[in-house]
Enzyme design. Structure first.
Site, PDB file in Angstrom:
ATOM      1  CB  THR A  29       0.384   7.212  -4.886  1.00  0.00           C
ATOM      2  OG1 THR A  29      -1.013   6.978  -4.913  1.00  0.00           O
ATOM      3  CG2 THR A  29       0.838   7.675  -6.250  1.00  0.00           C
ATOM      4  CG  ASP A 214      -2.101   3.498  -7.525  1.00  0.00           C
ATOM      5  OD1 ASP A 214      -2.303   2.830  -6.491  1.00  0.00           O
ATOM      6  OD2 ASP A 214      -1.992   4.734  -7.526  1.00  0.00           O
ATOM      7  CD  GLU A 215      -6.416   4.193  -6.290  1.00  0.00           C
ATOM      8  OE1 GLU A 215      -7.036   3.417  -5.514  1.00  0.00           O
ATOM      9  OE2 GLU A 215      -6.038   5.321  -5.936  1.00  0.00           O
ATOM     10  CD  GLN A 245      -9.019   4.600  -0.883  1.00  0.00           C
ATOM     11  OE1 GLN A 245      -8.967   5.555  -1.641  1.00  0.00           O
ATOM     12  NE2 GLN A 245      -7.978   4.206  -0.174  1.00  0.00           N
ATOM     13  NE  ARG A 603      -9.209  10.544  -1.159  1.00  0.00           N
ATOM     14  CZ  ARG A 603      -8.332   9.551  -1.162  1.00  0.00           C
ATOM     15  NH1 ARG A 603      -7.270   9.636  -1.900  1.00  0.00           N
ATOM     16  NH2 ARG A 603      -8.511   8.487  -0.399  1.00  0.00           N
TER      17      ARG A 603
END
Length: 671
Positions: A29, A214-215, A245, A603
């Site tokens: 990010t 993103d992602e 992920q 995380r």
DNA sequence: GACTCGAGTCCCGCC
DNA sequence: GACTCGAGTC
């Protein structure tokens, strides 16, 4: 710029297609936000930059960080939004071209259920062979595969498939006649616009010169084609992702898209980020060990520098004890001034888990925010009132009308409702349009006749009022006139229950008020759309929310892309993580659960705690649980007989009495 | 038509 | 446990 060489490479790569393959915590990010800032530095106009994320929370965070980098004073800002919000904006501009009204409604899960139920009734499938939930699931599968209602029957094999295909046609017809779309439609219709109308494609793609996603591992086929269409002209497409992920396989995400990138954009540059800055070595060791159990993946091993404590496993008697233990620990650390509430996240697999934690957090007087989970809008009383708001916006909203036609009770029973529906279907009109005829219909009791008249008058009057009465006042007046509070008090005799429901009514009124206050021209329809997307497009609101010093409570899915100094992953049990549905599905489903677990573990920056309850309430009964297979994998105990039992292989050694106890201790960690 | 009662089912995740 | 549905009663 405080970036490492790989990050700097990604950020400063000249325009053109760029694929950033990045592990967890390697600054994905960060790369996106710095790249946005770099583009602006290179004199790209901010408004010409579009960045897309998957969850609202991720969009909020990215917007926040980008603004911190480029300065809040900029009047023109880069557009940072979720896929769905982006599609809503495109559709608002062009929905008419597809025969939808400008102010189309967005149906959420609850609305869908109403429509699905109606569709099943129409084809007389109410005998339980196909239930609304399963129908919605099947329709979702068709839609993510871009199978249209008229083509669905061709893919059907069993009777049930055919039934579902027929219901799908009805479902889609209903949506269309109600001027409504579901979440999948947002994507499908946007694609349809871009593919079918060259001038729309030109206009929409022409709004931006740079697209960042993103992602990227979580894009499904439709999203992938939308991205491709939007970026084909300028080719300034930067995508960032990590195959480890990928946790949205269930809604059609395919890791293949990330692998296919190089083929679709041959001149693309590829940058790899492999240095993890987020977590301690100990946390990362667990994460690496876990994810290695997935066979189909790009082997990568994250490097990292920082040291810290070993993650811990917390074993509790039941879910109440689990909540107590976790919240107790957090409260203690906050009290000892070691941490602030916002440094903690409690991550769950399902939306039902947070309840116990909410209770404890309130009791401990710790501020908390519950992210995602539409639970508030799922409540009966909130749904009732929302249905009234929908009627104000659009009286022809069938689902809304049928929901509240006799709530609060006004003498309109099932027989009358059925008569109305049949008349409406016969006339090819929505039920609202035939309400006026009820007086002339045979077999409708006087009480029902009167009730229908009153309802019709009420809605018409409030619709008229909505043109000049301020929104908040309007809704307050409606709730008052309905006598809805009294109705709740009448139905729910239990004081606690009653108060909770009354509080929900107040909360809804408050959120209408908040919306009206921050929106230049508030409308009922605007409020409904915002709720459907659960976005708060107001910066003030967002900053207030992010700055709120509160423990974050959310699902693992919602946590993707975020990080916290201390993370509690709760409910580490077979059946929850991996979820029992995934286990019975087999195939790659458990691998996705493992990635989900990996996302949760990664995380955490400094302190990670995994907890489990030895017994958990399910459907009203306490049932014994089994530790999650992932606990064994994380801790390197794949040779533990309990692990082999959990994954369904025969244990090599049968557990003895003493052995069982020892293994139980071992499974709960050594510390 | 309203109300009560018992049986049966259920929800994984996000936008 | 919570919810819906259908049957039965007033």
């Amino acid at each position: 710029m405080d970036l490492n060489p790989a990050q700097r490479d990604a950020v400063t790569t000249p325009s053109g297609p760029l694929l950033v393959l990045a592990g967890a915590g390697t600054g994905k990010t960060r790369v996106v936000t710095y790249r946005i800032a770099e583009l602006i530095r290179r004199r790209v106009r901010p408004a010409r930059i579009l960045a897309v994320t998957f969850t609202n929370k991720a969009a909020d965070e990215m917007r926040e960080r980008a603004l911190a980098l480029i300065g809040r004073k900029l009047r023109a800002r880069p557009e940072i939004s979720t896929f769905h919000s982006l599609c809503v904006r495109v559709l608002r501009r062009h929905a008419r071209r597809l025969g939808y009204p400008d102010a189309f409604a967005i149906y959420d899960r609850g609305d869908q259920e109403g429509v699905a139920r109606g569709a099943l009734r129409e084809i007389r499938a109410g005998d339980g062979l196909l239930r609304p939930g399963e129908l919605i699931w099947r329709i979702g599968r068709w839609k993510t595969a871009s199978v249209r209602p008229d083509r669905a029957a061709a893919t059907a094999h069993t009777d049930k498939d055919h039934l579902a295909a027929a219901a799908y046609r009805r479902y889609q017809n209903t949506l269309r006649t109600q001027g409504a779309v579901d979440f999948d439609d947002l994507l499908l219709l946007t694609e349809e616009l871009l593919q079918g109308f060259p001038e729309i494609l030109e206009a929409e793609a022409g709004r931006f010169d740079h697209l960042l996603v993103d992602e990227y591992q979580d894009t499904n086929a439709v999203q992938y084609r939308i991205v491709k269409a939007l970026a084909a002209g300028h080719r300034n497409l930067c995508v960032v992702g990590d195959d480890d992920q990928s946790i949205y396989g269930w809604r059609g995400a395919e890791v293949a898209h990330i692998l296919r990138f190089k083929r679709d954009w041959p001149e693309a540059k590829v940058v790899r980020l492999e240095t993890n800055y987020r977590s301690t070595r100990e946390i990362l060791a667990w994460a690496n060990r876990l994810i290695a159990f997935n066979k189909l993946r790009h082997d990568k091993r994250l490097r990292c520098a920082r040291r810290g404590d070993k993650p811990r496993i917390l074993q509790c008697e039941n879910e109440a004890e689990e909540a107590k233990a976790v919240v107790g620990e957090i409260a203690e650390r906050v009290r000892a001034r070691k941490r602030k509430p916002r440094d903690f996240a409690i991550l769950c697999r399902t939306n039902e888990q947070p309840r116990a934690f909410e209770t404890e957090l309130r009791q401990a007087e710790l501020p908390y925010v519950l992210v995602g989970g539409m639970s508030f809008y799922d409540r009966k009383e909130v749904r009732d009132l929302m249905a009234y708001l929908k009627l104000l916006a659009k009286p022809r909203d069938e689902a809304a009308l049928l929901r509240v036609i006799n709530t609060p009770a006004r003498g309109i029973g099932q027989t009358t409702v059925q008569k109305l529906t049949e008349t409406a279907v016969g006339a090819g009109k929505p039920v609202w349009d035939v309400l006026g005829r009820a007086g002339r219909m045979g077999g409708v009791p006087d009480a029902a006749r009167e009730g229908i008249r009153r309802l019709r008058e009420l809605i018409t009057r409030y619709r008229e009022q909505s043109k000049h009465v301020p929104l908040a006042k309007l809704v307050r007046g409606l709730v008052e006139e309905l006598g809805y509070r009294d109705e709740l008090a009448r139905i729910y005799r239990n004081p606690d229950d009653r108060d909770a429901r009354l509080a929900a009514v107040d909360e809804l009124l408050a959120s209408v008020g908040a919306y009206a206050e921050r929106t230049p021209r508030p409308t009922v329809g605007g409020f409904l759309q915002q709720v459907a997307l659960s976005t708060m497009d107001d910066d003030r609101d967002k900053e207030a929310k992010l700055q709120r010093n509160a423990v974050v409570l959310m699902t693992l899915h919602a946590a993707k892309g975020l990080e916290f100094p201390e993370v509690y992953m709760v409910g580490m049990e077979e059946g929850l993580l991996p979820h029992h549905r995934a286990v019975s599905e087999g195939g790659g489903a458990v691998d996705e659960e493992r990635r989900l677990c990996y996302v949760g573990v990664t995380r955490a920056r400094q302190r990670l705690t995994l907890s489990l309850a030895l017994s958990r309430q399910k459907w009203g009964k306490a049932r014994p649980t089994q530790p999650s297979r992932f606990l064994y994998e994380l801790t390197g105990q794949a040779d533990n007989p309990n692990y082999l039992a959990a994954i369904g292989k025969r244990a090599r050694t049968g557990p003895t009495k003493a052995g069982g106890a020892a293994q139980r201790r071992a499974s709960s960690g050594r510390r």
